[in-house]
Design a protein around this motif. Sequence first.
Motif, PDB file in Angstrom:
ATOM      1  N   THR B  21       0.841  -1.197   0.000  1.00 20.67           N
ATOM      2  CA  THR B  21       0.000   0.000   0.000  1.00 20.67           C
ATOM      3  C   THR B  21       0.874   1.244   0.000  1.00 20.67           C
ATOM      4  OG1 THR B  21      -1.651  -1.223   1.244  1.00 20.67           O
ATOM      5  CG2 THR B  21      -1.852   1.179   1.255  1.00 20.67           C
ATOM      6  N   CYS B  22       0.602   2.126  -0.936  1.00 18.69           N
ATOM      7  CA  CYS B  22       1.335   3.393  -0.983  1.00 18.69           C
ATOM      8  C   CYS B  22       0.588   4.400  -0.118  1.00 18.69           C
ATOM      9  CB  CYS B  22       1.438   3.902  -2.407  1.00 18.69           C
ATOM     10  SG  CYS B  22       2.226   5.531  -2.514  1.00 18.69           S
ATOM     11  N   THR B  23       1.306   5.055   0.771  1.00 20.71           N
ATOM     12  CA  THR B  23       0.650   6.008   1.673  1.00 20.71           C
ATOM     13  C   THR B  23       1.079   7.443   1.386  1.00 20.71           C
ATOM     14  OG1 THR B  23       2.419   5.612   3.252  1.00 20.71           O
ATOM     15  CG2 THR B  23       0.393   4.354   3.573  1.00 20.71           C
ATOM     16  N   PHE B  24       1.595   7.667   0.187  1.00 24.42           N
ATOM     17  CA  PHE B  24       2.045   9.041  -0.054  1.00 24.42           C
ATOM     18  C   PHE B  24       0.875  10.012  -0.223  1.00 24.42           C
ATOM     19  CE2 PHE B  24       3.474  12.783  -2.292  1.00 24.42           C
ATOM     20  CZ  PHE B  24       4.542  13.160  -1.490  1.00 24.42           C
ATOM     21  N   CYS B  25      -0.168   9.583  -0.934  1.00 34.00           N
ATOM     22  CA  CYS B  25      -1.308  10.495  -1.094  1.00 34.00           C
ATOM     23  C   CYS B  25      -2.601   9.781  -0.739  1.00 34.00           C
ATOM     24  CB  CYS B  25      -1.344  11.097  -2.498  1.00 34.00           C
ATOM     25  SG  CYS B  25      -2.204  10.116  -3.734  1.00 34.00           S
ATOM     26  N   GLY B  26      -3.680  10.547  -0.725  1.00 36.49           N
ATOM     27  CA  GLY B  26      -4.969  10.022  -0.271  1.00 36.49           C
ATOM     28  C   GLY B  26      -5.582   8.958  -1.157  1.00 36.49           C
ATOM     29  N   CYS B  27      -4.981   8.683  -2.332  1.00 34.81           N
ATOM     30  CA  CYS B  27      -5.477   7.586  -3.181  1.00 34.81           C
ATOM     31  C   CYS B  27      -5.206   6.229  -2.543  1.00 34.81           C
ATOM     32  CB  CYS B  27      -4.806   7.617  -4.549  1.00 34.81           C
ATOM     33  SG  CYS B  27      -5.512   8.825  -5.670  1.00 34.81           S
ATOM     34  N   VAL B  28      -4.152   6.163  -1.697  1.00 30.42           N
ATOM     35  CA  VAL B  28      -3.782   4.948  -0.957  1.00 30.42           C
ATOM     36  C   VAL B  28      -3.869   3.701  -1.859  1.00 30.42           C
ATOM     37  CG1 VAL B  28      -4.136   3.644   1.194  1.00 30.42           C
ATOM     38  CG2 VAL B  28      -4.641   6.064   1.151  1.00 30.42           C
ATOM     39  N   CYS B  29      -3.138   3.732  -2.956  1.00 34.01           N
ATOM     40  CA  CYS B  29      -3.148   2.607  -3.906  1.00 34.01           C
ATOM     41  C   CYS B  29      -2.610   1.361  -3.208  1.00 34.01           C
ATOM     42  CB  CYS B  29      -2.264   2.930  -5.105  1.00 34.01           C
ATOM     43  SG  CYS B  29      -2.837   4.371  -6.012  1.00 34.01           S
ATOM     44  N   ASP B  30      -3.395   0.283  -3.233  1.00 35.19           N
ATOM     45  CA  ASP B  30      -2.982  -0.925  -2.510  1.00 35.19           C
ATOM     46  C   ASP B  30      -2.710  -2.062  -3.489  1.00 35.19           C
ATOM     47  OD1 ASP B  30      -5.596  -1.155  -3.264  1.00 35.19           O
ATOM     48  OD2 ASP B  30      -6.304  -2.055  -1.401  1.00 35.19           O
ATOM     49  N   ARG B  46       3.703  -0.339 -10.661  1.00 30.46           N
ATOM     50  CA  ARG B  46       2.401   0.338 -10.735  1.00 30.46           C
ATOM     51  C   ARG B  46       2.338   1.645  -9.962  1.00 30.46           C
ATOM     52  NH1 ARG B  46       0.660  -4.952 -11.378  1.00 30.46           N
ATOM     53  NH2 ARG B  46       0.585  -5.395  -9.144  1.00 30.46           N
ATOM     54  N   ALA B  47       3.371   1.969  -9.167  1.00 30.70           N
ATOM     55  CA  ALA B  47       3.332   3.242  -8.448  1.00 30.70           C
ATOM     56  C   ALA B  47       3.542   4.392  -9.425  1.00 30.70           C
ATOM     57  CB  ALA B  47       4.407   3.276  -7.371  1.00 30.70           C
ATOM     58  N   CYS B  48       2.980   5.540  -9.123  1.00 30.37           N
ATOM     59  CA  CYS B  48       3.174   6.731  -9.954  1.00 30.37           C
ATOM     60  C   CYS B  48       4.508   7.375  -9.575  1.00 30.37           C
ATOM     61  CB  CYS B  48       2.023   7.713  -9.725  1.00 30.37           C
ATOM     62  SG  CYS B  48       2.091   8.431  -8.079  1.00 30.37           S
ATOM     63  N   VAL B  49       4.778   8.522 -10.149  1.00 31.54           N
ATOM     64  CA  VAL B  49       6.052   9.196  -9.886  1.00 31.54           C
ATOM     65  C   VAL B  49       6.202   9.546  -8.393  1.00 31.54           C
ATOM     66  CG1 VAL B  49       5.044  11.398 -10.667  1.00 31.54           C
ATOM     67  CG2 VAL B  49       7.483  11.174 -10.572  1.00 31.54           C
ATOM     68  N   LEU B  50       5.105   9.951  -7.763  1.00 34.02           N
ATOM     69  CA  LEU B  50       5.177  10.294  -6.329  1.00 34.02           C
ATOM     70  C   LEU B  50       5.338   9.044  -5.479  1.00 34.02           C
ATOM     71  CD1 LEU B  50       2.300  12.949  -6.048  1.00 34.02           C
ATOM     72  CD2 LEU B  50       4.752  13.378  -6.120  1.00 34.02           C
ATOM     73  N   GLY B  51       4.604   7.994  -5.847  1.00 28.53           N
ATOM     74  CA  GLY B  51       4.692   6.734  -5.105  1.00 28.53           C
ATOM     75  C   GLY B  51       6.079   6.127  -5.254  1.00 28.53           C
ATOM     76  N   THR B  52       6.641   6.208  -6.453  1.00 27.33           N
ATOM     77  CA  THR B  52       7.985   5.671  -6.679  1.00 27.33           C
ATOM     78  C   THR B  52       8.997   6.419  -5.805  1.00 27.33           C
ATOM     79  OG1 THR B  52       7.361   5.090  -8.917  1.00 27.33           O
ATOM     80  CG2 THR B  52       9.711   5.191  -8.471  1.00 27.33           C
ATOM     81  N   HIS B 165      -2.217  13.654  -7.127  1.00 31.15           N
ATOM     82  CA  HIS B 165      -2.704  12.278  -6.971  1.00 31.15           C
ATOM     83  C   HIS B 165      -2.626  11.606  -8.349  1.00 31.15           C
ATOM     84  CE1 HIS B 165      -4.755  14.683  -3.882  1.00 31.15           C
ATOM     85  NE2 HIS B 165      -5.002  13.597  -3.197  1.00 31.15           N
ATOM     86  N   PRO B 166      -1.413  11.342  -8.824  1.00 28.55           N
ATOM     87  CA  PRO B 166      -1.253  10.978 -10.242  1.00 28.55           C
ATOM     88  C   PRO B 166      -2.050   9.755 -10.717  1.00 28.55           C
ATOM     89  CG  PRO B 166       0.848  11.586  -9.292  1.00 28.55           C
ATOM     90  CD  PRO B 166      -0.131  11.509  -8.148  1.00 28.55           C
ATOM     91  N   ARG B 167      -2.445   8.840  -9.829  1.00 30.71           N
ATOM     92  CA  ARG B 167      -3.209   7.680 -10.317  1.00 30.71           C
ATOM     93  C   ARG B 167      -4.723   7.856 -10.137  1.00 30.71           C
ATOM     94  NH1 ARG B 167      -1.498   2.228  -8.172  1.00 30.71           N
ATOM     95  NH2 ARG B 167      -2.235   1.379 -10.144  1.00 30.71           N
ATOM     96  N   HIS B 168      -5.131   9.007  -9.706  1.00 26.90           N
ATOM     97  CA  HIS B 168      -6.554   9.264  -9.492  1.00 26.90           C
ATOM     98  C   HIS B 168      -7.345   8.977 -10.769  1.00 26.90           C
ATOM     99  CE1 HIS B 168     -10.147  11.403  -8.159  1.00 26.90           C
ATOM    100  NE2 HIS B 168      -9.588  11.631  -6.988  1.00 26.90           N
TER     101      HIS B 168
HETATM  102  S1  SF4 Z   1      -1.551   7.928  -6.658  1.00 26.09           S
HETATM  103 FE1  SF4 Z   1       0.659   7.593  -6.563  1.00 26.09          FE
HETATM  104  S2  SF4 Z   1       1.302   8.617  -4.659  1.00 26.09           S
HETATM  105 FE2  SF4 Z   1      -0.917   8.387  -4.548  1.00 26.09          FE
HETATM  106  S3  SF4 Z   1      -1.198   6.458  -3.429  1.00 26.09           S
HETATM  107 FE3  SF4 Z   1      -1.246   5.952  -5.622  1.00 26.09          FE
HETATM  108  S4  SF4 Z   1       0.874   5.384  -6.125  1.00 26.09           S
HETATM  109 FE4  SF4 Z   1       0.917   6.473  -4.142  1.00 26.09          FE
END
Ligand code: SF4
Lengths: 117, 444
Positions: B21-30, B46-52, B165-168
Amino acid sequence: MTETFVLIPGRTARQGCGISEGKFGDNYQQETNLLLVAAADMERLGLQDGDRVRLTSPAGQVEVPVTAAKRDDLPAGLLFIPYGDVSCRLMGGDTHGSGMPTSKGLDVQLEPIRHDQ
Amino acid sequence: MSNWNQSAMTSDELRIVKDATCTFCGCVCDDIDLHVRGTKIEKAQRACVLGTAWFLNHEIEDGPSCLIEGKPASVEEGIERSAQILAGARYPLIYGLSDTTSESQRVAVAIADWIGGNVDTTSSVCHGPSGMAVQGVGEVTCTLGEVRNRGDFIMFWGANPAESHPRHFTRYSLMPKGMFVPNGRKDRTCVVVDVRKTKSARAADLFLQIKPRADFEALWTLRALVRGIDLDAQQVEHETGQPLSVWQDLAERMKAARFGVVFFGMGLTMTRGKHANTEALLALARDLNKYTRFTVKPNRGHGNVTGADNVVAWRTGFPFGVNLGRGYPRFNPGEYTASDILGRGEADAALILASDPLANFHQQARAHLQSIPYIALDPKETPTTRHATVAFHVAAYGINVPGTVYRMDDVPIPLRPAFESPHPSDYTILTGIERRVRQLLHAK
Ligand code: SF4
């Protein structure tokens, strides 16, 4: 010569990456210390990329380098800077009973700093 | 700290952590697959630039887990000093909370309760005004799963998810093929309202550039049009920056949607009008339910800021800006919110959990925080940890420690950490401080 602009501090992807890389690192520091100005305003004020300007708000004063906003990202009269120390220095403390200081849409005076200054 | 399994962490073997689970932004991609070697994440699939950037920049840093006045100290000494500071304070502030697990948030609120302090979260300088508006007019809400499967009219107001939130768009709101939107993007209309042409605006079918600080006027224009009230065309254009015909067209499109959603950002909450802007938007969504299903969602920023609102609300009845000095909770944004408490020079001690007010607050607040004893807990060195009386270097949530976080739509999601850290979790530190604070208060 000073002129009034509306300043919008905001998030950018590079600023966001800089948070994870470390706030003392180059990415965060460079990104949060660069003011974006509409191309038309740059031309009218005789500013080039990298020139410095002085921004003054009722809360504080800062000096930052400028760069022209890409394409039509910014309308004339609007400035953008990624959130960081510079934007905080211009933000007032009054939250108007909300807990939130007015942090976007700030009136600022912009004054180009000439090289001989 | 003691259960750190050094041999597993120094092994060169590649391990795959599935569905992290990525906790960088509120999308919380799991759905992130992590490639981990020892204590290094080499790839975050699968993480975006911020998640990476989030996953790849969390190597184990050498150095002490605790500094007292800049000098290395044991964790136990740090806990003792922290408890002394907090138990001896008259008007302490517990602030931050949004970038840690809900388990830790719970302990932070408990400490505030024992010491009769103020507890406030980064919500107050993010979507706090939205929380106030929700109390005023309510909220027609939905989950991101509903948006993904049903949303055919997607609007972003003062929000720029393409950067924040790049994956929104791809995971929830625009691109997915959903149950009732089988053709994905083709079945959805996307509208962006903002004062500048953001990256998100470029993904929209319709972009409305409004005058800066005219959100309130623009939203009330829409409310009036949805209600069928006649408006003066000249005045509308003068106040909003867009002609009445554009607003009329937008109001009709909103009414004609099958499932509409407006995601709003800090363009509304940080600008003049703040909670009044948000209130207008929440009321607009409510009005639209006379015609169709219409919902509204704050585009929450930090990984677990939604959890912070939830936990503070469970424990005190209010989401942020709470004072516990009288033994019962009192809520008053503007009085018990961190920016005000610090700006007015009221707090005499603070505990800053997983946030960085010295990088984000206005000048008076920063100056006051630097003048009082405070404790900071963070997995990274920040301006706030640098100036702290007691600074704890803690393990990162989601990367080193498990727990629960809330996605921006209030859905709780478990964390799947990649490797252990030699540094303690903030949960360990906070429970230690809580225990010691109780002893000190008991002895008084
Ligand atoms: S959109 Fe990017 S930064 Fe936000 S939770 Fe998903 S992977 Fe992480």
